[in-house]
Design an enzyme around this catalytic site. Structure first.
Site, PDB file in Angstrom:
ATOM      1  N   ASP A  20       0.868  -1.178   0.000  1.00 25.89           N
ATOM      2  CA  ASP A  20       0.000   0.000   0.000  1.00 25.89           C
ATOM      3  C   ASP A  20       0.911   1.236   0.000  1.00 25.89           C
ATOM      4  OD1 ASP A  20       0.960   0.210   2.584  1.00 25.89           O
ATOM      5  OD2 ASP A  20      -1.004   0.321   3.547  1.00 25.89           O
ATOM      6  N   HIS A 146       6.562 -30.400  11.505  1.00 23.85           N
ATOM      7  CA  HIS A 146       6.123 -29.168  10.838  1.00 23.85           C
ATOM      8  C   HIS A 146       5.061 -29.463   9.786  1.00 23.85           C
ATOM      9  CE1 HIS A 146       9.197 -27.191  13.028  1.00 23.85           C
ATOM     10  NE2 HIS A 146      10.175 -27.845  12.427  1.00 23.85           N
TER      11      HIS A 146
HETATM   12  C1  RB5 Z   1      -1.530   2.864   6.394  1.00 20.63           C
HETATM   13  O1  RB5 Z   1      -1.517   4.110   6.995  1.00 20.63           O
HETATM   14  C2  RB5 Z   1      -1.221   1.785   7.414  1.00 20.63           C
HETATM   15  O2  RB5 Z   1      -2.291   1.608   8.253  1.00 20.63           O
HETATM   16  C3  RB5 Z   1      -0.879   0.503   6.730  1.00 20.63           C
HETATM   17  O3  RB5 Z   1       0.208   0.698   5.876  1.00 20.63           O
HETATM   18  C4  RB5 Z   1      -0.485  -0.660   7.620  1.00 20.63           C
HETATM   19  O4  RB5 Z   1       0.503  -0.296   8.527  1.00 20.63           O
HETATM   20  C5  RB5 Z   1      -1.604  -1.368   8.258  1.00 20.63           C
HETATM   21  O5  RB5 Z   1      -1.443  -2.385   8.956  1.00 20.63           O
END
Ligand code: RB5
Length: 155
Positions: A20, A146
């Site tokens: 992201d 495992h």
């Molecule tokens: C984004 O701000 C942040 O929440 C995301 O990158 C992540 O850390 C979520 O777990």
């Protein structure tokens, strides 16, 4: 259940990578590292640093691993947490947060993790690159105990 034991260099398929906005910068560093070391990488996005939702990119990496077209993936968000939680919702996918070199090695040897997740804000970036190498070079141990535990997860 299949347990790939080849090292990543022997994979014919590319390594999937996604992030992201919170993992965008670290993802660029990982891609540069992989390219410099001769790996084939497929970046599923995000391609911008504008705010976006990590489950979308977790799905783009975990989906092809779940359906068997790819074997290894890397996911990055701010902490590695949200994106690993999302990836683990996809059937038969094991995503682990590689919070240290030792943890990354165990994620492969003991957990046969398909996907390793990192936090751009929470990890030292040079450590992350060392973890990437470990993740791609370490085979699953195939140890009986495992295998039994992974079968329990799947069932
Ligand atoms: C984004 O701000 C942040 O929440 C995301 O990158 C992540 O850390 C979520 O777990």
């Amino acid at each position: 259940m299949s347990h790939p034991t080849k090292s990543a260099e022997q994979f014919e398929d590319s390594i999937l990578i996604g992030s992201d906005h919170g993992g965008f910068e670290l993802k660029q560093k990982i891609i540069a590292y992989l390219n410099a070391n001769g790996f084939s990488v497929q970046d599923v996005g995000t391609y911008f640093d504008e705010s976006c939702d990590y489950p979308d990119f977790a799905k783009l990496v975990a989906g092809p691993i779940s359906n068997g077209t790819h074997r290894r993936g890397i996911l990055v968000c701010g902490t590695g947490l949200g994106i690993s939680i999302a990836a683990n919702k996809i059937k038969n996918v094991r995503a682990a947060v590689g919070y240290s070199e030792e943890a990354t090695q165990m994620a492969r040897e003991h957990n046969d993790a398909h996907i390793i997740c990192f936090g751009e804000r929470t990890m030292d970036h040079d450590t992350v690159l060392r973890c990437v190498k470990i993740f791609l070079e370490t085979p699953f141990s195939n140890g009986e105990r495992h295998v039994k535990r992974l079968q329990k997860i799947e069932s």
